[in-house]
Motif scaffolding. Structure first.
Motif, PDB file in Angstrom:
ATOM      1  N   ARG A   1      43.519  36.611  32.195  1.00  0.00           N
ATOM      2  CA  ARG A   1      43.499  35.000  31.207  1.00  0.00           C
ATOM      3  C   ARG A   1      41.622  35.200  31.367  1.00  0.00           C
ATOM      4  NH1 ARG A   1      40.467  30.928  32.643  1.00  0.00           N
ATOM      5  NH2 ARG A   1      41.240  31.523  34.755  1.00  0.00           N
ATOM      6  N   GLN A   2      40.856  35.693  32.429  1.00  0.00           N
ATOM      7  CA  GLN A   2      39.232  35.560  32.695  1.00  0.00           C
ATOM      8  C   GLN A   2      39.435  36.761  31.997  1.00  0.00           C
ATOM      9  OE1 GLN A   2      38.376  36.538  37.183  1.00  0.00           O
ATOM     10  NE2 GLN A   2      38.485  34.780  37.210  1.00  0.00           N
ATOM     11  N   ASN A   3      39.106  37.816  31.896  1.00  0.00           N
ATOM     12  CA  ASN A   3      38.990  38.671  30.393  1.00  0.00           C
ATOM     13  C   ASN A   3      39.416  38.059  29.123  1.00  0.00           C
ATOM     14  OD1 ASN A   3      38.146  40.518  32.221  1.00  0.00           O
ATOM     15  ND2 ASN A   3      40.351  41.446  32.347  1.00  0.00           N
ATOM     16  N   SER A   4      40.230  37.474  28.882  1.00  0.00           N
ATOM     17  CA  SER A   4      40.954  36.899  27.512  1.00  0.00           C
ATOM     18  C   SER A   4      39.657  36.172  27.035  1.00  0.00           C
ATOM     19  CB  SER A   4      42.418  36.738  27.540  1.00  0.00           C
ATOM     20  OG  SER A   4      41.586  35.888  25.898  1.00  0.00           O
ATOM     21  N   GLN A   5      39.163  35.073  28.292  1.00  0.00           N
ATOM     22  CA  GLN A   5      37.933  34.257  27.289  1.00  0.00           C
ATOM     23  C   GLN A   5      36.456  34.822  27.823  1.00  0.00           C
ATOM     24  OE1 GLN A   5      38.435  31.544  31.527  1.00  0.00           O
ATOM     25  NE2 GLN A   5      40.021  29.762  30.218  1.00  0.00           N
ATOM     26  N   TRP A   6      36.710  35.980  28.532  1.00  0.00           N
ATOM     27  CA  TRP A   6      35.158  36.624  28.072  1.00  0.00           C
ATOM     28  C   TRP A   6      34.492  37.057  27.008  1.00  0.00           C
ATOM     29  CZ3 TRP A   6      33.345  41.101  26.306  1.00  0.00           C
ATOM     30  CH2 TRP A   6      32.454  41.135  27.006  1.00  0.00           C
TER      31      TRP A   6
ATOM     32  N   ARG B   1      35.272  52.298  34.089  1.00  0.00           N
ATOM     33  CA  ARG B   1      34.562  52.014  34.171  1.00  0.00           C
ATOM     34  C   ARG B   1      35.344  50.530  35.527  1.00  0.00           C
ATOM     35  NH1 ARG B   1      28.917  50.493  32.869  1.00  0.00           N
ATOM     36  NH2 ARG B   1      28.290  49.199  34.158  1.00  0.00           N
ATOM     37  N   HIS B   2      35.901  50.003  35.477  1.00  0.00           N
ATOM     38  CA  HIS B   2      36.921  49.259  36.134  1.00  0.00           C
ATOM     39  C   HIS B   2      38.515  49.516  36.070  1.00  0.00           C
ATOM     40  CE1 HIS B   2      33.812  46.523  35.051  1.00  0.00           C
ATOM     41  NE2 HIS B   2      34.043  46.544  34.083  1.00  0.00           N
ATOM     42  N   PRO B   3      38.705  50.372  36.628  1.00  0.00           N
ATOM     43  CA  PRO B   3      40.132  51.369  37.074  1.00  0.00           C
ATOM     44  C   PRO B   3      41.289  50.098  37.933  1.00  0.00           C
ATOM     45  CG  PRO B   3      38.503  51.922  38.669  1.00  0.00           C
ATOM     46  CD  PRO B   3      38.005  51.209  37.915  1.00  0.00           C
ATOM     47  N   GLU B   4      39.920  49.315  38.877  1.00  0.00           N
ATOM     48  CA  GLU B   4      41.103  48.288  39.499  1.00  0.00           C
ATOM     49  C   GLU B   4      41.577  46.452  38.380  1.00  0.00           C
ATOM     50  OE1 GLU B   4      37.063  45.816  38.933  1.00  0.00           O
ATOM     51  OE2 GLU B   4      37.715  48.612  39.672  1.00  0.00           O
ATOM     52  N   ASP B   5      40.977  46.477  37.911  1.00  0.00           N
ATOM     53  CA  ASP B   5      41.551  45.781  36.659  1.00  0.00           C
ATOM     54  C   ASP B   5      42.701  46.101  35.740  1.00  0.00           C
ATOM     55  OD1 ASP B   5      41.674  43.570  35.482  1.00  0.00           O
ATOM     56  OD2 ASP B   5      39.851  43.766  33.770  1.00  0.00           O
TER      57      ASP B   5
ATOM     58  N   ALA C   1      55.361  37.686  42.773  1.00  0.00           N
ATOM     59  CA  ALA C   1      54.863  36.940  42.120  1.00  0.00           C
ATOM     60  C   ALA C   1      53.065  36.493  42.575  1.00  0.00           C
ATOM     61  CB  ALA C   1      55.849  35.472  42.980  1.00  0.00           C
ATOM     62  N   ALA C   2      52.828  36.284  43.814  1.00  0.00           N
ATOM     63  CA  ALA C   2      51.342  36.294  43.783  1.00  0.00           C
ATOM     64  C   ALA C   2      50.447  37.675  43.483  1.00  0.00           C
ATOM     65  CB  ALA C   2      51.219  36.442  45.772  1.00  0.00           C
ATOM     66  N   ARG C   3      51.085  38.499  43.183  1.00  0.00           N
ATOM     67  CA  ARG C   3      50.574  40.013  42.640  1.00  0.00           C
ATOM     68  C   ARG C   3      50.296  39.979  41.241  1.00  0.00           C
ATOM     69  NH1 ARG C   3      53.321  43.428  46.309  1.00  0.00           N
ATOM     70  NH2 ARG C   3      55.200  43.372  44.759  1.00  0.00           N
ATOM     71  N   SER C   4      51.491  39.375  40.971  1.00  0.00           N
ATOM     72  CA  SER C   4      51.622  38.794  39.465  1.00  0.00           C
ATOM     73  C   SER C   4      50.799  37.546  39.101  1.00  0.00           C
ATOM     74  CB  SER C   4      53.164  38.538  38.989  1.00  0.00           C
ATOM     75  OG  SER C   4      53.549  38.307  37.366  1.00  0.00           O
ATOM     76  N   GLY C   5      50.263  36.574  39.665  1.00  0.00           N
ATOM     77  CA  GLY C   5      49.866  36.188  39.393  1.00  0.00           C
ATOM     78  C   GLY C   5      47.959  36.070  39.876  1.00  0.00           C
ATOM     79  N   VAL C   6      47.739  36.923  40.555  1.00  0.00           N
ATOM     80  CA  VAL C   6      46.189  37.949  40.679  1.00  0.00           C
ATOM     81  C   VAL C   6      46.109  38.985  38.878  1.00  0.00           C
ATOM     82  CG1 VAL C   6      45.177  39.172  41.559  1.00  0.00           C
ATOM     83  CG2 VAL C   6      46.499  37.757  42.737  1.00  0.00           C
TER      84      VAL C   6
END
Length: 103
Positions: free
Chosen positions: A28-33, A73-77, A17-22
């Motif tokens: 959400r941050q990518n969408s806002q960007w 460029r962002h494999p962790e995202d 659940a925590a991983r899913s929240g992150v």
């Protein structure tokens, strides 16, 4: 054509659940960007695909190309996404084909 299936599962594992929240927060941050930077991408992105990862846009002629650039460029995202940018702006009408066929 097969009927679409929807599966709903309850997640009880607090780590999952925590991983899913992150992941949700990254998305959400990518969408806002993207919402704040559309003016930088248009009109050049029209008719193409835009991937957003690490709050950075990657425009390409195919979804696979855009996705590959974003992941390189962002494999962790794990909140990255790809979307098609329509060639024209304005209202669109959407309908379920099956519903229309039944009328």
């Amino acid at each position: 054509m097969a009927e679409p299936r929807l599966t709903i599962e309850e997640v009880r594992d607090p780590d999952e659940a925590a991983r899913s929240g992150v992941q949700f927060e990254r998305g959400r941050q990518n969408s806002q960007w993207l919402a704040a930077h559309w003016h930088e991408l248009l009109p050049g992105a029209r008719g193409r695909f835009v991937a957003v990862a690490g709050q950075e846009a990657f425009v390409a002629d195919s979804a696979d190309e855009a996705w590959a650039s974003a992941k390189q460029r962002h494999p962790e995202d794990d909140g990255a996404f790809v979307q098609y940018v329509f060639t024209t702006s304005g209202p669109r009408a959407y309908a379920n084909r099956r519903v229309l066929a039944d009328l």
